[in-house]
Design a protein around this motif. Structure first.
Motif, mmCIF file in Angstrom:
data_model
loop_
_atom_site.group_PDB
_atom_site.id
_atom_site.type_symbol
_atom_site.label_atom_id
_atom_site.label_comp_id
_atom_site.label_asym_id
_atom_site.label_seq_id
_atom_site.Cartn_x
_atom_site.Cartn_y
_atom_site.Cartn_z
ATOM 1 N N UNK A 1 -37.946 50.265 -2.478
ATOM 2 C CA UNK A 1 -38.415 51.209 -3.477
ATOM 3 C C UNK A 1 -39.831 50.878 -3.891
ATOM 4 N N UNK A 3 -42.622 50.446 -6.835
ATOM 5 C CA UNK A 3 -42.423 49.945 -8.197
ATOM 6 C C UNK A 3 -42.063 51.101 -9.128
ATOM 7 N N UNK A 4 -41.473 50.756 -10.268
ATOM 8 C CA UNK A 4 -40.987 51.795 -11.180
ATOM 9 C C UNK A 4 -42.131 52.613 -11.781
ATOM 10 N N UNK A 38 -35.704 56.475 -13.948
ATOM 11 C CA UNK A 38 -35.410 55.051 -14.197
ATOM 12 C C UNK A 38 -33.980 54.710 -13.768
ATOM 13 N N UNK A 47 -30.585 41.231 -11.215
ATOM 14 C CA UNK A 47 -31.530 40.125 -11.403
ATOM 15 C C UNK A 47 -31.146 39.248 -12.588
ATOM 16 N N UNK A 61 -16.917 40.796 -4.129
ATOM 17 C CA UNK A 61 -18.306 41.060 -4.537
ATOM 18 C C UNK A 61 -18.471 42.455 -5.126
ATOM 19 N N UNK A 62 -19.316 42.556 -6.110
ATOM 20 C CA UNK A 62 -19.664 43.859 -6.681
ATOM 21 C C UNK A 62 -21.118 44.125 -6.308
ATOM 22 N N UNK A 63 -21.351 45.201 -5.589
ATOM 23 C CA UNK A 63 -22.695 45.491 -5.091
ATOM 24 C C UNK A 63 -23.437 46.383 -6.090
ATOM 25 N N UNK A 66 -25.067 49.792 -5.344
ATOM 26 C CA UNK A 66 -24.357 51.072 -5.436
ATOM 27 C C UNK A 66 -24.936 51.965 -6.524
ATOM 28 N N UNK A 67 -25.481 51.348 -7.573
ATOM 29 C CA UNK A 67 -26.047 52.145 -8.680
ATOM 30 C C UNK A 67 -27.244 52.958 -8.185
ATOM 31 N N UNK A 137 -42.549 47.668 -1.423
ATOM 32 C CA UNK A 137 -42.281 47.729 -2.861
ATOM 33 C C UNK A 137 -43.305 46.914 -3.640
ATOM 34 N N UNK A 138 -43.757 45.851 -3.028
ATOM 35 C CA UNK A 138 -44.651 44.937 -3.732
ATOM 36 C C UNK A 138 -46.122 45.326 -3.621
#
Lengths: 165, 153
Positions: A1, A3-4, A38, A47, A61-63, A66-67, A137-138
């Motif tokens: 992605x 950056x925001x 957002x 994070x 595991x919870x990924x 997915x969000x 992304x960076x």
């Protein structure tokens, strides 16, 4: 992605001109779409959440990635829309999901070593679309470019509507 | 009151739908998502020699054209022609070798300093989005309504 900041400014750049030409599209709708863009990045909660502890607690595991998919973003947009007064919920949902969808669309531009982007359209499909591969992304240049274009749009807006709508 | 109850019910259903999709995605991703399939292969590399993998990770050490990335079990990637340093984030596309290493075909590096700037800029964006939103909307009762002066179109 990207950056925001690039995402938020992209919503402004894409939707602000609509307030000049389309009756019924107001600054507050642009602002709502900025919140919508957002939503996919709420996946960054990973994070700060201790993934290993969560895995042990849940037994699997919870990924959080997915969000960052269309279905969960739509559910979050629906939740957000319910925070508006009743007759504004449908348009709020539309603007929130528009912002979220623009975010996912822009994420296709990220360079990916594997050549494919994640299945952003989940749960509609598990299809992994090809990555366009324009930026990292960076990288800083996307938000610098977005800020420059947003400034131009903002200046034009001051001329179109000096009082602000 | 009935309206408030119905609103809370809808919100609870939407939150349940959200959690359900996250749980389903987490359970099913190993069968459908390239990076998850790669993670399964890298957990047992001897069973997948010659197969391609694509993963994201963080560089732990660099020795010549070989990097060690932070995965369990420990994983080395060789044939890296990109400038990577410890702490950088990497994307790797490559093939599993008989010795368990990955022969890199394409590596993309994001420097650690650039990632720090990414998070700083993204935090600024969050503040900007919330500020713009609160400039147009305010809370009345338990709902967002347009601020006075906003047209009611």
């Amino acid at each position: 992605m990207p950056d925001l900041l690039t995402h938020v400014l992209a919503v402004f750049v894409v939707l602000k001109p609509a307030t000049w030409w389309i009756d019924g599209v107001e600054d507050r709708h642009v602002a709502t779409a900025m919140i919508g863009t957002v939503l996919p990045d709420l996946s960054k909660v990973r994070l700060v959440v201790p993934a290993e502890a969560l895995r042990e607690w849940l037994g699997r595991p919870l990924l959080f990635a997915a969000i960052h998919r269309l279905g969960p973003v739509a559910a979050l947009a629906g939740l957000g829309a319910m925070c508006f007064e009743r007759d504004r919920r449908a348009p709020a949902f539309a603007w929130l999901i528009a912002g979220g969808a623009l975010h996912l669309l822009l994420d296709l531009t990220v360079k990916r070593a594997g050549g494919v982007a994640p299945p952003y359209l989940y749960p509609l499909t598990w299809w992994e679309p090809p990555a366009v591969g324009l930026l990292l992304s960076s990288d800083s240049w996307p938000w610098i470019l977005a800020a420059a274009v947003a400034t131009v749009v903002w200046v034009i807006d001051r001329r179109v509507d000096p009082g602000g709508s | 009151m009935a309206g408030t109850g119905r609103r809370l019910l809808v919100m609870a259903l939407l939150f349940g739908l959200f959690l359900g999709m996250v749980a389903h995605y987490s359970a099913a991703a190993d069968r459908h998502v390239t990076t998850r399939q790669s993670a399964a292969k890298l957990a047992a590399p001897a069973d997948h020699v010659g197969e391609s993998v694509y993963f994201w990770s963080r560089v732990e050490a660099v020795e010549g054209d070989t990097i060690v990335v932070s995965r369990s079990p420990r994983l080395a990637v060789t044939g890296v022609d990109a400038d990577a340093r410890a702490g950088d984030a990497v994307q790797v596309y490559g093939v599993i070798r008989p010795d368990g290493m990955v022969a890199a075909e394409r590596v993309i590096v994001s420097a650690r300093g650039d990632l720090t700037r990414l998070y700083a800029v993204s935090t600024l964006a969050l503040v900007l989005a919330v500020a713009c939103f609160l400039r147009s909307w305010t809370v009345n009762g338990a709902a967002f309504v347009p601020r006075e002066g906003e047209s009611d179109a």
